[in-house]
Write a protein that holds these residues in place. Structure first.
Motif, short mmCIF file in Angstrom:
data_model
loop_
_atom_site.label_atom_id
_atom_site.label_comp_id
_atom_site.label_asym_id
_atom_site.label_seq_id
_atom_site.Cartn_x
_atom_site.Cartn_y
_atom_site.Cartn_z
N LEU A 73 0.83 -1.21 0.00
CA LEU A 73 0.00 0.00 0.00
C LEU A 73 0.86 1.26 0.00
O LEU A 73 0.58 2.23 -0.71
CB LEU A 73 -0.93 0.00 1.22
N LEU A 74 1.93 1.24 0.82
CA LEU A 74 2.83 2.38 0.90
C LEU A 74 3.52 2.62 -0.44
O LEU A 74 3.60 3.77 -0.91
CB LEU A 74 3.87 2.14 1.99
N LYS A 129 4.21 10.39 -5.66
CA LYS A 129 5.63 10.77 -5.68
C LYS A 129 6.13 11.23 -4.31
O LYS A 129 7.06 12.04 -4.20
CB LYS A 129 5.91 11.85 -6.72
N CYS A 130 5.51 10.72 -3.26
CA CYS A 130 5.92 11.05 -1.90
C CYS A 130 5.20 10.13 -0.93
O CYS A 130 4.29 9.39 -1.32
CB CYS A 130 5.60 12.51 -1.56
N PHE A 131 5.63 10.14 0.32
CA PHE A 131 4.84 9.60 1.42
C PHE A 131 5.01 10.53 2.60
O PHE A 131 5.91 11.37 2.62
CB PHE A 131 5.23 8.16 1.76
N LYS A 132 4.15 10.41 3.59
CA LYS A 132 4.23 11.25 4.78
C LYS A 132 4.51 10.39 6.00
O LYS A 132 4.01 9.27 6.12
CB LYS A 132 2.94 12.03 4.97
N SER A 133 5.31 10.94 6.92
CA SER A 133 5.65 10.21 8.14
C SER A 133 4.42 10.04 9.01
O SER A 133 3.49 10.86 8.96
CB SER A 133 6.76 10.93 8.90
N PRO A 134 4.38 8.99 9.83
CA PRO A 134 3.16 8.63 10.56
C PRO A 134 2.68 9.62 11.61
O PRO A 134 1.47 9.74 11.84
CB PRO A 134 3.53 7.29 11.22
N ILE A 135 3.59 10.32 12.30
CA ILE A 135 3.18 11.18 13.43
C ILE A 135 3.15 12.65 13.03
O ILE A 135 2.16 13.34 13.26
CB ILE A 135 4.12 10.96 14.64
N TYR A 136 4.23 13.15 12.44
CA TYR A 136 4.35 14.58 12.14
C TYR A 136 3.97 14.94 10.71
O TYR A 136 4.01 16.11 10.33
CB TYR A 136 5.78 15.06 12.40
N ASN A 171 11.70 1.18 4.51
CA ASN A 171 12.74 1.49 5.48
C ASN A 171 12.68 2.95 5.90
O ASN A 171 12.77 3.27 7.10
CB ASN A 171 14.11 1.16 4.86
N TYR A 172 12.55 3.86 4.94
CA TYR A 172 12.41 5.29 5.27
C TYR A 172 11.19 5.52 6.16
O TYR A 172 11.25 6.30 7.12
CB TYR A 172 12.25 6.11 3.98
N PHE A 173 10.10 4.85 5.83
CA PHE A 173 8.86 5.02 6.58
C PHE A 173 9.02 4.57 8.03
O PHE A 173 8.64 5.27 8.97
CB PHE A 173 7.75 4.22 5.91
N GLN A 188 11.86 4.22 9.72
CA GLN A 188 12.81 5.07 10.44
C GLN A 188 12.19 6.43 10.79
O GLN A 188 12.50 7.00 11.84
CB GLN A 188 14.08 5.26 9.61
N SER A 189 11.31 6.94 9.95
CA SER A 189 10.65 8.20 10.28
C SER A 189 9.71 8.01 11.47
O SER A 189 9.62 8.88 12.34
CB SER A 189 9.88 8.74 9.08
N TYR A 190 9.05 6.85 11.53
CA TYR A 190 8.17 6.58 12.67
C TYR A 190 8.99 6.41 13.94
O TYR A 190 8.66 6.95 15.00
CB TYR A 190 7.33 5.33 12.40
N GLU A 191 10.11 5.67 13.83
CA GLU A 191 11.01 5.49 14.98
C GLU A 191 11.47 6.84 15.52
O GLU A 191 11.41 7.11 16.73
CB GLU A 191 12.22 4.66 14.56
N THR A 192 11.93 7.72 14.61
CA THR A 192 12.45 9.02 15.02
C THR A 192 11.39 9.85 15.71
O THR A 192 11.62 10.44 16.77
CB THR A 192 13.02 9.77 13.81
N GLU A 193 10.22 9.94 15.10
CA GLU A 193 9.16 10.79 15.65
C GLU A 193 8.60 10.23 16.95
O GLU A 193 8.27 10.98 17.87
CB GLU A 193 8.07 10.98 14.60
N LYS A 194 8.50 8.92 17.04
CA LYS A 194 8.09 8.29 18.30
C LYS A 194 9.11 8.59 19.39
O LYS A 194 8.75 8.93 20.54
CB LYS A 194 7.96 6.78 18.12
N ASN A 195 10.39 8.53 19.05
CA ASN A 195 11.44 8.81 20.04
C ASN A 195 11.47 10.28 20.43
O ASN A 195 11.81 10.61 21.57
CB ASN A 195 12.80 8.38 19.50
N ILE A 196 11.14 11.17 19.50
CA ILE A 196 11.07 12.60 19.85
C ILE A 196 9.98 12.82 20.89
O ILE A 196 10.17 13.57 21.86
CB ILE A 196 10.81 13.45 18.59
#
Length: 434
Positions: free
Chosen positions: A313-314, A322-329, A348-350, A352-360
């Protein structure tokens, strides 16, 4: 206009009150971490006027200009919000470098005038060398930086930008804690008994890197004595590290609403129920499925079957938009930002973006929790957090930190030791003291 006296400074403050300004900062020495630096000059621009405020330089007669009086300004556009926080303590800065990154454009640094390198070569021991560089060169450097900022600001900013900009302050607070290091460790990078991290969120995936003048605290060698040089700052202290279990897999489970065991390693759970393998083999197989091209059957592996459907789906969304958006921000990752994108790389990008934003979000909670405590958070590396525990604050502090990190669905392992190289697993002892 150069400001060097109280009268000129007070007049400037009256004009700048409640204004939005562009500002470049020059500190005492660019070799120092911003957390152990002081401002010597600030260049401001607002209402089509330029101002240079000299706070401390050998060629200036400036005296007793109070930096904190600049708090009357409504908004600062700067090229490094973390540096801005370290130098001022203010939290009303907006990072143009970040703005450019999220708008998928480059922000090239202004090079120091050559005189800086020449002076540094001849003042190896001194770490306040910018004070003796000819002031005309310091002003030139500051004004060039300022013009770069002016040409890159925008009043049209997204909610995603605002959230990441706030995140930079959270990382600055983490950096500000510093970490106690043994004398003469890490070469001559750090001078006052403390090392300082430097988090960069402007990476391709958004996952922070962490390097300052060649020292990468996020990737210290585990096989020599390097980690032994990071020690507790307290007479009765201890380093405590929390590591997430199978973090990426649990993040995926959270996104997909898949129930997974909390009181058992997810890798071991998959080893026992799906792979019929050892723990280490389970980790390897899951990694190969997640980022390889292995076909999954729903009956044999329902967890990864759902992950693969999400990846489909992603990938379909990415190809269409031509893009995707991170899950939280909701940060936008455009196709031009990913080199040779494919289905697994976008996944992988998706993740890691979730990991980063969850950790923030977790970092925010931890910073609030520790605000009035002696215990310090020292280091964050993707799936682990390191703390310098003041043992006078007791076991309760460890348990409360653990609760914040786990968030009822992300179990952690706990290690402790007097230095970063001799950590011992204390997970069962901690769990037994609930």
């Amino acid at each position: 206009m150069v400001i060097e006296n109280k009268q000129g400074y007070n007049d400037l403050l009256k004009r700048a009150r409640n204004k939005s300004v562009c500002a470049s900062f020059i500190r005492d020495d660019n070799r120092n971490h911003p957390a152990e630096s002081k401002v010597i000059l600030i260049s401001l621009y607002f209402e089509n006027q330029y101002y240079d405020i000299v706070f401390d330089h050998s060629e200036s007669f400036s005296k007793d200009l109070e930096l904190q009086k600049l708090s009357c300004i409504k908004r600062f556009w700067v090229d490094d919000v973390k540096e801005f926080y370290h130098l001022t303590g203010f939290t009303n800065g907006y990072d143009v470098r970040l703005l450019n990154k999220l708008n998928n454009s480059d922000y090239e640094d202004i090079e120091e005038p050559q005189i800086f390198a020449h002076i540094y070569e001849n003042t190896f021991a001194a770490r306040q060398s910018n004070k003796i560089i000819p002031i005309v060169k310091v002003l030139e450097y500051s004004q060039n930086k300022l013009n770069k900022i002016i040409n890159n600001i925008s009043e049209s900013i997204s909610k995603s930008y605002l959230k990441y900009n706030r995140a930079l302050f959270e990382f600055a607070r983490l950096e500000n804690s510093g970490m106690k290091i043994t004398p003469n460790s890490f070469g001559t990078v750090f001078r006052n008994g403390y090392g300082f991290t430097n988090y960069n969120l402007l990476t391709a995936t958004g996952r922070p890197s962490n390097t300052f003048r060649g020292v990468n605290f996020g990737a210290l060698n585990k096989n020599d004595n390097t980690r032994n040089n990071i020690v507790t700052r307290f007479d009765k202290g201890m380093l405590v590290e929390f590591d997430y279990d199978a973090y990426h897999l649990r993040l995926l489970a959270d996104l997909l609403k898949i129930e997974v065991p909390i009181n058992k390693s997810l890798h071991q759970h998959l080893a026992d129920t799906v792979y019929n393998s050892t723990y280490e083999e389970s980790k390897r197989i899951s990694w190969q499925i997640l980022y390889g091209n292995i076909k999954i059957d729903e009956k044999d592996n329902p967890f990864f079957y759902k992950v693969e459907k999400m990846a489909d789906l992603l990938w379909g969304y990415f190809n269409k938009n031509k893009c995707f958006k991170s899950p939280i921000y909701n940060r936008k990752f455009e196709s031009t930002q990913i080199v040779d994108p494919n289905r697994k790389k976008v996944l992988n990008y998706f993740i890691q973006s979730y990991e980063t934003e969850k950790n923030i979000e977790t970092l925010k909670k931890l910073n609030r929790f520790l605000k009035n405590r002696s215990t310090r958070m020292m280091l964050y590396t993707y799936d682990s957090f390191l703390f310098d525990l003041d043992r006078s604050e007791g076991l309760k502090t460890i348990l409360q930190i653990k609760e914040i990190l786990q968030d009822n669905k992300f179990p952690v392992k706990v290690k402790a030791g007097l230095n970063y190289g001799s950590m011992q697993d204390i997970t069962e002892r901690i769990n037994g003291n609930k």
